[in-house]
Design an enzyme around this catalytic site. Structure first.
Site, short mmCIF file in Angstrom:
data_model
loop_
_atom_site.label_atom_id
_atom_site.label_comp_id
_atom_site.label_asym_id
_atom_site.label_seq_id
_atom_site.Cartn_x
_atom_site.Cartn_y
_atom_site.Cartn_z
N ASN A 1 -10.19 -0.08 -1.15
CA ASN A 1 -8.74 -0.10 -0.95
C ASN A 1 -8.10 -0.75 -2.17
OD1 ASN A 1 -6.09 -0.67 -0.23
ND2 ASN A 1 -6.58 -1.36 1.83
N HIS B 1 -3.03 6.98 1.77
CA HIS B 1 -3.46 5.68 1.26
C HIS B 1 -4.91 5.46 1.63
CE1 HIS B 1 -4.11 1.55 0.55
NE2 HIS B 1 -4.00 1.19 1.81
N CYS C 1 0.81 -1.23 0.00
CA CYS C 1 0.00 0.00 0.00
C CYS C 1 0.84 1.27 0.00
CB CYS C 1 -0.93 0.01 1.21
SG CYS C 1 -1.86 -1.51 1.39
#
EC number: 2.3.1.180
Length: 316
Positions: free
Chosen positions: A272, A242, A114
């Site tokens: 995500n 993020h 990530c």
């Protein structure tokens, strides 16, 4: 030492298929209300079986190049941040270069999950500063749907697929750098908190420990990234974290101390998307005109390996 670098264009791509919370409620024991109250996600995009991660990356890269008014041959380096490439060789960057018809760029993949895009952006910036690249394509692309257990309601509600890209170019002599110094690091003893392991590989995480770490430890680190650029957090026009979970993003943005900054909340519609999340969210802010050329924007990635990397960039 050569000049600094700057982002001159961005672009993003998401697959056509939208997966809603209602769709997920038909697949696992969950509900729209449960998902929205805990992670803030409403929809996510899911790539088809015939859409590999390098195709997502290639579409985003082509859009960034078009926005910059450049041909693929104008780029001498391709850096792709991804943790979901199934094949080890040729790597994703080489496949993107082949898709776009590039004549011979340096092509490397970078797996920091990530936090991948902000690591890749720093790597390209360093290459330009060292004089080994004059123009780079930096791409974050992940196909999380391929590493997800769709029977696990704790993780399958989180993920989406997509890609975002940035064109990074050397600054003109005397021009202020548009990419600030990176602040990066990791918490090795917490490396197992986010995992994509096994055969076939599957995404798993210890959500509570990631949440606690992100909301308590990260604000100070993010403020330090601003300091490295010589900016106070209050000077930021936007914060692009993020896109892990709205319940992490909102308190973290508040604690950084940038009351006037636009806070990217693309997680609501995209889920995500791992390494894709920051460039995807940044590109959408630019596309919608929520930030304008020259605006200082904090990019901050965190997650897998419990790695983090952040820098202040100027909006293209």
């Amino acid at each position: 030492m050569h000049q600094g670098s700057r982002i001159t264009a961005v672009g993003h791509y998401q697959p056509a298929r939208v997966l809603t919370n209602e769709d997920l409620a038909g697949m696992v024991d969950t509900s729209d209300e449960w998902i929205r109250s805990r992670v803030g996600i409403r929809t996510r995009r899911i790539a088809g079986p015939d859409e590999p991660v390098d195709e997502l990356a290639g579409h985003a890269a082509a859009k960034a190049l078009a926005s910059a008014g450049l041909a693929p041959a104008d780029v001498d380096m391709v850096v792709v941040a991804t943790s979901t490439a199934i094949d080890r060789s040729p790597n994703t960057a080489a496949r993107v270069a082949a898709r776009l018809g590039m004549p011979g760029p340096a092509a490397l993949d970078l797996n920091v999950v990530c936090a991948g895009f902000t690591h890749a952006l720093a790597t390209a910036d360093h290459a330009v500063r060292a004089g080994s690249s004059s123009r780079a394509l930096v791409i974050g692309a992940d196909k999380m749907s391929e590493v997800t257990d769709w029977t696990d309601r704790t993780t399958c509600v989180l993920v989406g697929d997509g890609a975002g890209a940035a064109v990074v170019e050397a600054c003109a002599p005397g021009e202020e750098p548009g990419i600030g110094p990176v602040l990066w690091g990791s918490v090795p003893e917490m490396g197992n908190a986010v995992r994509i392991e096994g055969t076939p590989p599957r995404f798993a995480q210890e959500g509570q420990s990631v949440y606690r770490w992100a909301t308590t430890r990260l604000p100070a680190i993010a403020r330090q990234a601003c300091e490295r650029s010589g900016l106070a957090p209050a000077d930021l026009a936007a914060i692009v974290l993020h896109q892990a979970n709205l319940r992490i993003i909102e308190p973290l943005a508040a604690k950084i101390g940038a009351p006037r900054a636009v806070v990217a909340r693309d997680v609501v519609e995209s889920g995500n998307t791992s390494a894709a999340s920051i460039p995807l969210a940044l590109s959408k802010l630019v596309e919608r005109g929520e930030i304008t050329t020259g605006d200082p924007v904090l990019l901050f990635g965190f997650g897998g390996n419990l790695s983090y990397a952040g820098q202040v960039v100027r909006c293209p």
